[in-house]
Scaffold this motif. Structure first.
Motif, PDB file in Angstrom:
ATOM      1  N   ARG A 150       0.836  -1.214   0.000  1.00 15.64           N
ATOM      2  CA  ARG A 150       0.000   0.000   0.000  1.00 15.64           C
ATOM      3  C   ARG A 150       0.872   1.265   0.000  1.00 15.64           C
ATOM      4  O   ARG A 150       0.571   2.228  -0.716  1.00 15.64           O
ATOM      5  N   ALA A 151       1.934   1.278   0.790  1.00 10.65           N
ATOM      6  CA  ALA A 151       2.826   2.445   0.843  1.00 10.65           C
ATOM      7  C   ALA A 151       3.506   2.669  -0.508  1.00 10.65           C
ATOM      8  O   ALA A 151       3.651   3.808  -0.963  1.00 10.65           O
ATOM      9  N   ILE A 152       3.905   1.594  -1.163  1.00 13.57           N
ATOM     10  CA  ILE A 152       4.546   1.699  -2.479  1.00 13.57           C
ATOM     11  C   ILE A 152       3.558   2.233  -3.509  1.00 13.57           C
ATOM     12  O   ILE A 152       3.877   3.119  -4.297  1.00 13.57           O
ATOM     13  N   LEU A 193       5.642   4.115  -6.604  1.00 12.21           N
ATOM     14  CA  LEU A 193       6.953   3.507  -6.793  1.00 12.21           C
ATOM     15  C   LEU A 193       6.802   2.150  -7.472  1.00 12.21           C
ATOM     16  O   LEU A 193       5.713   1.580  -7.503  1.00 12.21           O
ATOM     17  N   LYS A 194       7.918   1.640  -7.989  1.00 15.88           N
ATOM     18  CA  LYS A 194       7.959   0.301  -8.564  1.00 15.88           C
ATOM     19  C   LYS A 194       8.659  -0.619  -7.569  1.00 15.88           C
ATOM     20  O   LYS A 194       9.577  -0.195  -6.866  1.00 15.88           O
ATOM     21  N   SER A 195       8.230  -1.870  -7.552  1.00 18.30           N
ATOM     22  CA  SER A 195       8.848  -2.840  -6.655  1.00 18.30           C
ATOM     23  C   SER A 195       8.712  -4.229  -7.254  1.00 18.30           C
ATOM     24  O   SER A 195       7.913  -4.452  -8.168  1.00 18.30           O
ATOM     25  N   ARG A 220      11.524  11.872  -5.870  1.00 18.71           N
ATOM     26  CA  ARG A 220      10.244  11.264  -5.542  1.00 18.71           C
ATOM     27  C   ARG A 220      10.045  11.349  -4.047  1.00 18.71           C
ATOM     28  O   ARG A 220      10.968  11.135  -3.275  1.00 18.71           O
ATOM     29  N   ASP A 221       8.844  11.651  -3.621  1.00 17.80           N
ATOM     30  CA  ASP A 221       8.529  11.730  -2.196  1.00 17.80           C
ATOM     31  C   ASP A 221       8.494  10.314  -1.616  1.00 17.80           C
ATOM     32  O   ASP A 221       7.695   9.480  -2.025  1.00 17.80           O
ATOM     33  N   LEU A 222       9.381  10.052  -0.680  1.00 13.01           N
ATOM     34  CA  LEU A 222       9.497   8.726  -0.084  1.00 13.01           C
ATOM     35  C   LEU A 222       9.010   8.685   1.353  1.00 13.01           C
ATOM     36  O   LEU A 222       9.220   7.685   2.049  1.00 13.01           O
TER      37      LEU A 222
END
Length: 146
Positions: free
Chosen positions: A87-89, A94-96, A112-114
């Motif tokens: 959910r956070a990704i 983001l890609k994972s 990118r906001d992390l």
């Protein structure tokens, strides 16, 4: 393939997805899980004889963070944390890539906001639920290409 021997895994290779850029040059088009010093978008040279990466030609501005959900977590705890990470990704665009259900590599592009992902990693590490590392804590080493 990337030789993992320089990182303590003798006789082990990691398969990488590469996009041809020239005769023997390629762009990394996956998120590396185990090889150090490579990230999505990096340009590399490949030995045509054994299909192993021999040289990092140009770094992209991407980084990789790797997370291992520790084996001390119950299956239920791991499943809940897996979902929270996903959910956070997604929220952070983001890609994972997951390797099994407890090991994830996350691509971190520049600018990118992390905050959402980083807060989750920080809290899970503090609670001893994960181990994590940057994929560039060591430079890329090709090993003995045969």
């Amino acid at each position: 393939m990337a030789n993992l021997e320089p990182y303590g895994f003798p006789g082990t290779l990691e398969q990488l997805w590469l996009e041809r850029q020239g005769e023997d040059t390629f762009k990394v088009s996956c998120i590396p899980f185990r090889v150090y010093g490579l990230a999505l978008g990096d340009r590399v040279r490949l030995d045509p004889a054994d299909q192993q990466v021999t040289e990092l030609l140009e770094k992209s501005e991407h980084r990789v963070i790797r997370i291992l959900l520790l084996p001390t977590l119950s299956d239920d705890e791991a499943t809940q944390l897996h979902g929270a990470i996903d959910r956070a990704i997604t929220q952070s665009h983001l890609k994972s890539e997951w390797s099994g259900d407890r090991h994830i590599a996350i691509d971190l592009p520049p600018d990118r906001d992390l905050d959402t992902v980083w807060a989750l990693i920080r809290d899970a590490a503090k609670d001893r639920m994960i181990a994590w590392e940057w994929g560039d804590v060591e430079q890329f080493q090709p090993g003995d290409v045969k």
